[in-house]
Design a protein around this motif. Structure first.
Motif, PDB file in Angstrom:
ATOM      1  N   ALA A 134      -3.588  11.382  15.820  1.00 20.86           N
ATOM      2  CA  ALA A 134      -4.817  11.785  16.510  1.00 20.86           C
ATOM      3  C   ALA A 134      -5.991  11.749  15.534  1.00 20.86           C
ATOM      4  CB  ALA A 134      -4.658  13.186  17.098  1.00 20.86           C
ATOM      5  N   GLY A 135      -5.794  12.315  14.339  1.00 22.49           N
ATOM      6  CA  GLY A 135      -6.843  12.300  13.318  1.00 22.49           C
ATOM      7  C   GLY A 135      -7.138  10.896  12.824  1.00 22.49           C
ATOM      8  N   PHE A 136      -6.096  10.092  12.696  1.00 16.05           N
ATOM      9  CA  PHE A 136      -6.252   8.722  12.206  1.00 16.05           C
ATOM     10  C   PHE A 136      -7.081   7.882  13.177  1.00 16.05           C
ATOM     11  CE2 PHE A 136      -4.142   4.380  11.823  1.00 16.05           C
ATOM     12  CZ  PHE A 136      -4.915   3.993  10.723  1.00 16.05           C
ATOM     13  N   PHE A 137      -6.741   7.947  14.473  1.00 14.25           N
ATOM     14  CA  PHE A 137      -7.457   7.131  15.455  1.00 14.25           C
ATOM     15  C   PHE A 137      -8.899   7.604  15.637  1.00 14.25           C
ATOM     16  CE2 PHE A 137      -3.126   5.939  16.934  1.00 14.25           C
ATOM     17  CZ  PHE A 137      -3.274   4.560  16.794  1.00 14.25           C
ATOM     18  N   GLU A 138      -9.144   8.889  15.503  1.00 17.72           N
ATOM     19  CA  GLU A 138     -10.518   9.371  15.596  1.00 17.72           C
ATOM     20  C   GLU A 138     -11.340   8.851  14.417  1.00 17.72           C
ATOM     21  OE1 GLU A 138     -13.406  10.786  17.733  1.00 17.72           O
ATOM     22  OE2 GLU A 138     -11.302  10.902  18.379  1.00 17.72           O
ATOM     23  N   PHE A 139     -10.712   8.806  13.234  1.00 18.51           N
ATOM     24  CA  PHE A 139     -11.353   8.257  12.037  1.00 18.51           C
ATOM     25  C   PHE A 139     -11.696   6.780  12.251  1.00 18.51           C
ATOM     26  CE2 PHE A 139     -10.962   5.843   8.085  1.00 18.51           C
ATOM     27  CZ  PHE A 139     -11.836   6.513   7.235  1.00 18.51           C
ATOM     28  N   LEU A 140     -10.766   6.027  12.859  1.00 14.80           N
ATOM     29  CA  LEU A 140     -10.987   4.604  13.104  1.00 14.80           C
ATOM     30  C   LEU A 140     -12.231   4.368  13.956  1.00 14.80           C
ATOM     31  CD1 LEU A 140      -7.334   3.385  13.842  1.00 14.80           C
ATOM     32  CD2 LEU A 140      -8.605   3.173  11.706  1.00 14.80           C
ATOM     33  N   LYS A 141     -12.423   5.209  14.970  1.00 12.58           N
ATOM     34  CA  LYS A 141     -13.581   5.060  15.845  1.00 12.58           C
ATOM     35  C   LYS A 141     -14.876   5.384  15.102  1.00 12.58           C
ATOM     36  CE  LYS A 141     -15.672   6.776  20.102  1.00 12.58           C
ATOM     37  NZ  LYS A 141     -15.575   7.753  21.222  1.00 12.58           N
ATOM     38  N   VAL A 142     -14.866   6.504  14.380  1.00 14.45           N
ATOM     39  CA  VAL A 142     -16.067   6.953  13.674  1.00 14.45           C
ATOM     40  C   VAL A 142     -16.497   5.921  12.630  1.00 14.45           C
ATOM     41  CG1 VAL A 142     -16.992   8.706  12.109  1.00 14.45           C
ATOM     42  CG2 VAL A 142     -15.612   9.386  14.077  1.00 14.45           C
ATOM     43  N   GLN A 143     -15.522   5.312  11.962  1.00  8.76           N
ATOM     44  CA  GLN A 143     -15.828   4.373  10.884  1.00  8.76           C
ATOM     45  C   GLN A 143     -15.967   2.925  11.354  1.00  8.76           C
ATOM     46  OE1 GLN A 143     -16.592   5.409   7.844  1.00  8.76           O
ATOM     47  NE2 GLN A 143     -16.218   7.535   8.497  1.00  8.76           N
TER      48      GLN A 143
END
Length: 388
Positions: free
Chosen positions: A111-120
């Motif tokens: 969940a944290g990884f995919f949210e990071f992918l979107k933000v970056q």
């Protein structure tokens, strides 16, 4: 299946401060997987612990390796709810037998990884997965959570190492000389097969050559296959350990081959000095890392994802295996037998292992029953095929 991606721990300096992180790269070209490595770097900058970052790296790398060979996945945005649900249930729960708590951790990590992918800017959709498991899988997970909360405060479900995995682990225990290698193996066996703690194995209060040989001689005179030995444990408390026949034979052979190396102690350094109290744990970590790099992918992934598999987990595993023998009723051993072997002061502590062993025994019996049913079905099918 060969791994497409591998991980490596590195150290770097950031604004004058040394930091450790993990990177993920292509196994053949060594080219970094930018999204994953950047995410792990962000965790290091946020001062997450080294162990936490390695655990996250293992879980992300596992997903990347699983998705790498799917021709329908060309970007993170191609990963759907169905793909993720199948990965959690069929791969992690089914093939790799990960526990409910591990599945929970993977969900949180991803969940944290995919949210990071979107933000970056590595993905457009971000974290949007429901991770919907089947009703049966959710029921298993719910039951496991309940059992852990009530009977598993030590998280034995994450720390129990099956005998087959211990046997595999021993293949990766090494040493610069044959003496060191054999000594290190015995140190591992003393934990898994007798329940010794890390400092108990190396302490000169225990395993003096005189006491070990006297115990073996006493067993011979009493026609016993096993050997009983007193050791000083936690809080300087004395307890008796049982060295069963297979380990006893290894110790006898070890003494015959290397007696001149001991200087009065079964476990010591090559210059006859006492080893560091954490030395056995260091040997464990070295062998574990070697296993993760060299073992078949399924086993390597299992050892890397199970962060609770430590040297002390050998003691937990010894207690669980003894609990299985007690709960199965195959051997007439009282519950106090386990309490004595572990040196517990309070029976409530011992009961934790017995509860866990009983639950594990139930799962094993269900598996045996299922396999027996499948054998019957296959037998009927073979007969019908033959008749046709």
């Amino acid at each position: 299946m060969k791994e497409r991606f591998v991980s490596k721990n590195i150290e770097f300096v950031h604004v004058g401060r040394k930091l450790k992180t993990t990177v993920i790269a292509d196994a053949e070209t060594a080219v970094l997987h930018a999204p994953a490595s950047c995410y792990l770097l962000s965790l290091s900058l946020a001062r997450k612990s080294e162990n936490t970052i390695q655990k996250y790296a293992s879980q992300i790398k596992s997903l990347l390796n699983e998705m790498a060979f799917d021709p329908n996945i060309t970007s993170f945005d191609d990963i759907t709810d169905v793909i993720m649900s199948n990965y959690l249930e069929l791969v992690l729960m089914g093939e790799r037998e990960n526990t409910a708590s591990t599945i929970d951790q993977v969900e949180t990590t991803l969940a944290g990884f995919f949210e990071f992918l979107k933000v970056q800017g590595f993905a457009e959709k971000g974290h949007r997965f429901t991770f919907a498991l089947s009703q049966e899988a959710e029921l298993i997970r719910a039951k496991t959570r309940g059992r852990q909360n009530s009977h598993d405060p030590y998280k034995l479900s994450e720390r129990y190492i099956p005998e087959s995995q211990f046997d595999l682990f021993l293949k990766y225990v090494d040493g610069k000389t044959s003496y060191i290698k054999d000594r290190n193996e015995i140190m591992m066996r003393l934990a898994y097969e007798t329940g010794c703690r890390c400092h108990e194995v190396t302490s000169f209060n225990n395993f003096s050559l005189v006491e070990v040989e006297a115990a073996i001689k006493k067993s011979n005179s009493n026609n016993l296959n096993e050997t009983y030995l007193n050791i000083t444990g936690k809080g300087k408390k004395l307890r008796k350990i049982c060295i069963e026949p297979a380990l006893r034979r290894k110790i006898e052979e070890f003494i015959r081959r290397y007696k001149t190396c001991f200087n009065g102690q079964l476990i010591c350094s090559t210059d006859s000095k006492q080893l560091n109290s954490q030395y056995a744990s260091t040997i464990f970590e070295r062998a574990k890392n070697k296993l993760i790099k060299s073992a078949p992918l399924k086993d390597a992934d299992r050892w890397q994802s199970n962060t609770g598999w430590t040297y002390h987990a050998f003691r937990h595993s010894f207690a669980t295996n003894l609990g299985l023998r007690i709960e199965s009723g195959k051997e007439k051993l009282g519950r106090s037998f386990l309490m004595d072997r572990l040196g517990h002061r309070h029976p409530q502590t011992t009961v934790i292992y017995l509860h866990f062993a009983a639950g594990l025994l139930g799962k094993l019996r269900e598996t045996d029953k299922y396999e027996e049913e499948m054998r019957k079905k296959m037998f009927i099918y073979d007969r019908e095929e033959f008749s046709a």
